[in-house]
Motif scaffolding. Sequence first.
Motif, PDB file in Angstrom:
ATOM      1  N   LEU A 186       0.870  -1.178  -0.080  1.00 44.68           N
ATOM      2  CA  LEU A 186       0.228   0.115   0.102  1.00 44.68           C
ATOM      3  C   LEU A 186       0.744   1.116   0.070  1.00 44.68           C
ATOM      4  CD1 LEU A 186      -2.739   1.362   0.233  1.00 44.68           C
ATOM      5  CD2 LEU A 186      -2.705   1.055   2.521  1.00 44.68           C
ATOM      6  N   LEU A 187       1.843   1.175   0.782  1.00 42.01           N
ATOM      7  CA  LEU A 187       2.713   2.397   0.708  1.00 42.01           C
ATOM      8  C   LEU A 187       3.604   2.656  -0.581  1.00 42.01           C
ATOM      9  CD1 LEU A 187       4.004   4.492   2.579  1.00 42.01           C
ATOM     10  CD2 LEU A 187       5.858   3.053   3.419  1.00 42.01           C
ATOM     11  N   THR A 188       3.861   1.543  -1.188  1.00 38.67           N
ATOM     12  CA  THR A 188       4.526   1.693  -2.245  1.00 38.67           C
ATOM     13  C   THR A 188       3.545   2.261  -3.451  1.00 38.67           C
ATOM     14  OG1 THR A 188       5.994  -0.219  -2.052  1.00 38.67           O
ATOM     15  CG2 THR A 188       5.572   0.208  -4.308  1.00 38.67           C
ATOM     16  N   ALA A 189       2.291   1.683  -3.514  1.00 39.44           N
ATOM     17  CA  ALA A 189       1.339   2.205  -4.318  1.00 39.44           C
ATOM     18  C   ALA A 189       0.931   3.957  -4.206  1.00 39.44           C
ATOM     19  CB  ALA A 189      -0.003   1.421  -4.404  1.00 39.44           C
ATOM     20  N   LYS A 190       0.909   4.004  -2.943  1.00 36.50           N
ATOM     21  CA  LYS A 190       0.745   5.350  -2.550  1.00 36.50           C
ATOM     22  C   LYS A 190       1.799   6.368  -3.020  1.00 36.50           C
ATOM     23  CE  LYS A 190      -3.440   5.378  -0.861  1.00 36.50           C
ATOM     24  NZ  LYS A 190      -4.585   6.178  -1.614  1.00 36.50           N
ATOM     25  N   THR A 191       3.184   5.836  -2.795  1.00 37.84           N
ATOM     26  CA  THR A 191       4.263   6.645  -3.022  1.00 37.84           C
ATOM     27  C   THR A 191       4.234   6.946  -4.570  1.00 37.84           C
ATOM     28  OG1 THR A 191       5.313   5.811  -1.009  1.00 37.84           O
ATOM     29  CG2 THR A 191       6.712   6.677  -2.812  1.00 37.84           C
ATOM     30  N   LYS A 192       4.029   5.854  -5.118  1.00 39.38           N
ATOM     31  CA  LYS A 192       4.006   5.585  -7.002  1.00 39.38           C
ATOM     32  C   LYS A 192       2.965   6.763  -7.367  1.00 39.38           C
ATOM     33  CE  LYS A 192       4.140   2.982 -10.893  1.00 39.38           C
ATOM     34  NZ  LYS A 192       3.618   4.185 -11.808  1.00 39.38           N
ATOM     35  N   GLU A 193       1.962   6.650  -6.591  1.00 38.56           N
ATOM     36  CA  GLU A 193       0.661   7.679  -7.376  1.00 38.56           C
ATOM     37  C   GLU A 193       1.281   9.100  -7.070  1.00 38.56           C
ATOM     38  OE1 GLU A 193      -3.778   8.704  -5.726  1.00 38.56           O
ATOM     39  OE2 GLU A 193      -2.899   6.740  -5.403  1.00 38.56           O
ATOM     40  N   LEU A 194       1.789   9.491  -5.957  1.00 39.47           N
ATOM     41  CA  LEU A 194       2.249  10.596  -5.473  1.00 39.47           C
ATOM     42  C   LEU A 194       3.168  11.140  -6.430  1.00 39.47           C
ATOM     43  CD1 LEU A 194       2.093  13.331  -3.807  1.00 39.47           C
ATOM     44  CD2 LEU A 194       3.728  12.291  -2.277  1.00 39.47           C
ATOM     45  N   ALA A 195       4.009  10.198  -6.953  1.00 38.16           N
ATOM     46  CA  ALA A 195       5.234  10.771  -7.573  1.00 38.16           C
ATOM     47  C   ALA A 195       4.688  10.904  -8.969  1.00 38.16           C
ATOM     48  CB  ALA A 195       6.296   9.660  -7.568  1.00 38.16           C
ATOM     49  N   ASP A 196       3.756   9.983  -9.540  1.00 42.03           N
ATOM     50  CA  ASP A 196       3.272  10.117 -10.674  1.00 42.03           C
ATOM     51  C   ASP A 196       2.401  11.538 -11.084  1.00 42.03           C
ATOM     52  OD1 ASP A 196       4.404   7.935 -11.765  1.00 42.03           O
ATOM     53  OD2 ASP A 196       2.446   6.698 -11.266  1.00 42.03           O
ATOM     54  N   LYS A 197       1.680  11.959  -9.969  1.00 44.29           N
ATOM     55  CA  LYS A 197       0.964  13.290  -9.861  1.00 44.29           C
ATOM     56  C   LYS A 197       1.774  14.385  -9.751  1.00 44.29           C
ATOM     57  CE  LYS A 197      -3.426  12.064  -7.781  1.00 44.29           C
ATOM     58  NZ  LYS A 197      -4.311  12.170  -6.480  1.00 44.29           N
ATOM     59  N   ALA A 198       3.169  14.228  -9.322  1.00 44.71           N
ATOM     60  CA  ALA A 198       3.714  15.321  -9.043  1.00 44.71           C
ATOM     61  C   ALA A 198       4.841  15.462 -10.315  1.00 44.71           C
ATOM     62  CB  ALA A 198       5.006  15.017  -7.960  1.00 44.71           C
ATOM     63  N   LYS A 199       5.103  14.344 -11.126  1.00 49.24           N
ATOM     64  CA  LYS A 199       5.624  14.537 -12.434  1.00 49.24           C
ATOM     65  C   LYS A 199       4.647  14.918 -13.457  1.00 49.24           C
ATOM     66  CE  LYS A 199       8.770  10.753 -11.454  1.00 49.24           C
ATOM     67  NZ  LYS A 199       9.162   9.347 -11.760  1.00 49.24           N
ATOM     68  N   ALA A 200       3.291  14.409 -13.428  1.00 49.54           N
ATOM     69  CA  ALA A 200       2.414  15.193 -14.273  1.00 49.54           C
ATOM     70  C   ALA A 200       2.319  16.505 -14.358  1.00 49.54           C
ATOM     71  CB  ALA A 200       1.250  14.181 -14.235  1.00 49.54           C
ATOM     72  N   GLY A 201       2.144  17.113 -12.999  1.00 52.02           N
ATOM     73  CA  GLY A 201       1.635  18.622 -12.962  1.00 52.02           C
ATOM     74  C   GLY A 201       3.077  19.430 -12.607  1.00 52.02           C
ATOM     75  N   ASN A 202       4.286  18.586 -12.550  1.00 55.07           N
ATOM     76  CA  ASN A 202       5.246  19.555 -12.324  1.00 55.07           C
ATOM     77  C   ASN A 202       5.380  20.148 -11.131  1.00 55.07           C
ATOM     78  OD1 ASN A 202       7.889  19.614 -12.884  1.00 55.07           O
ATOM     79  ND2 ASN A 202       7.532  21.469 -14.187  1.00 55.07           N
ATOM     80  N   ASP A 203       4.679  19.692  -9.966  1.00 59.97           N
ATOM     81  CA  ASP A 203       4.691  20.294  -8.717  1.00 59.97           C
ATOM     82  C   ASP A 203       4.279  19.413  -7.451  1.00 59.97           C
ATOM     83  OD1 ASP A 203       3.882  22.268  -6.784  1.00 59.97           O
ATOM     84  OD2 ASP A 203       2.115  23.076  -7.745  1.00 59.97           O
ATOM     85  N   LEU A 204       5.186  18.873  -6.795  1.00 59.44           N
ATOM     86  CA  LEU A 204       5.386  18.189  -5.696  1.00 59.44           C
ATOM     87  C   LEU A 204       4.574  18.704  -4.552  1.00 59.44           C
ATOM     88  CD1 LEU A 204       6.244  15.736  -4.496  1.00 59.44           C
ATOM     89  CD2 LEU A 204       8.413  16.933  -3.610  1.00 59.44           C
ATOM     90  N   ALA A 205       4.548  20.196  -4.342  1.00 59.61           N
ATOM     91  CA  ALA A 205       3.849  20.607  -3.166  1.00 59.61           C
ATOM     92  C   ALA A 205       2.465  20.625  -3.426  1.00 59.61           C
ATOM     93  CB  ALA A 205       4.287  22.129  -3.074  1.00 59.61           C
ATOM     94  N   LYS A 206       1.946  20.871  -4.780  1.00 62.41           N
ATOM     95  CA  LYS A 206       0.405  20.434  -5.019  1.00 62.41           C
ATOM     96  C   LYS A 206       0.046  19.033  -4.924  1.00 62.41           C
ATOM     97  CE  LYS A 206      -2.918  21.579  -8.576  1.00 62.41           C
ATOM     98  NZ  LYS A 206      -3.142  21.880  -9.890  1.00 62.41           N
ATOM     99  N   ALA A 207       0.678  18.198  -5.368  1.00 61.87           N
ATOM    100  CA  ALA A 207       0.718  16.859  -5.424  1.00 61.87           C
ATOM    101  C   ALA A 207       0.445  16.253  -3.951  1.00 61.87           C
ATOM    102  CB  ALA A 207       1.406  16.023  -6.105  1.00 61.87           C
TER     103      ALA A 207
END
Length: 84
Positions: free
Chosen positions: A31-52
Amino acid sequence: MTGIQPAHAPTFADWKTHVLDDYRNEQLPQLLTAKTKELADKAKAGNDLAKAAKEAGATVKTSDLVVRMDRFPTWGRWRRWLRS
């Protein structure tokens, strides 16, 4: 002593909390791996880690550049983490 009980398998109700704890402990890394990957994908797609992170309910922390002998504000000495 009130009586003798023969050996028996425990009921599910007696072991439910043990089974649930074991299941959660097994599922947590995936679960932690999946959530971390989801957060990383959102941050990369939006180019904004803070927002994700904000959308995920997480907090972004930053620090100055650290070298091997420095201390982390919340973790302590870097060397301690190198040994782990």
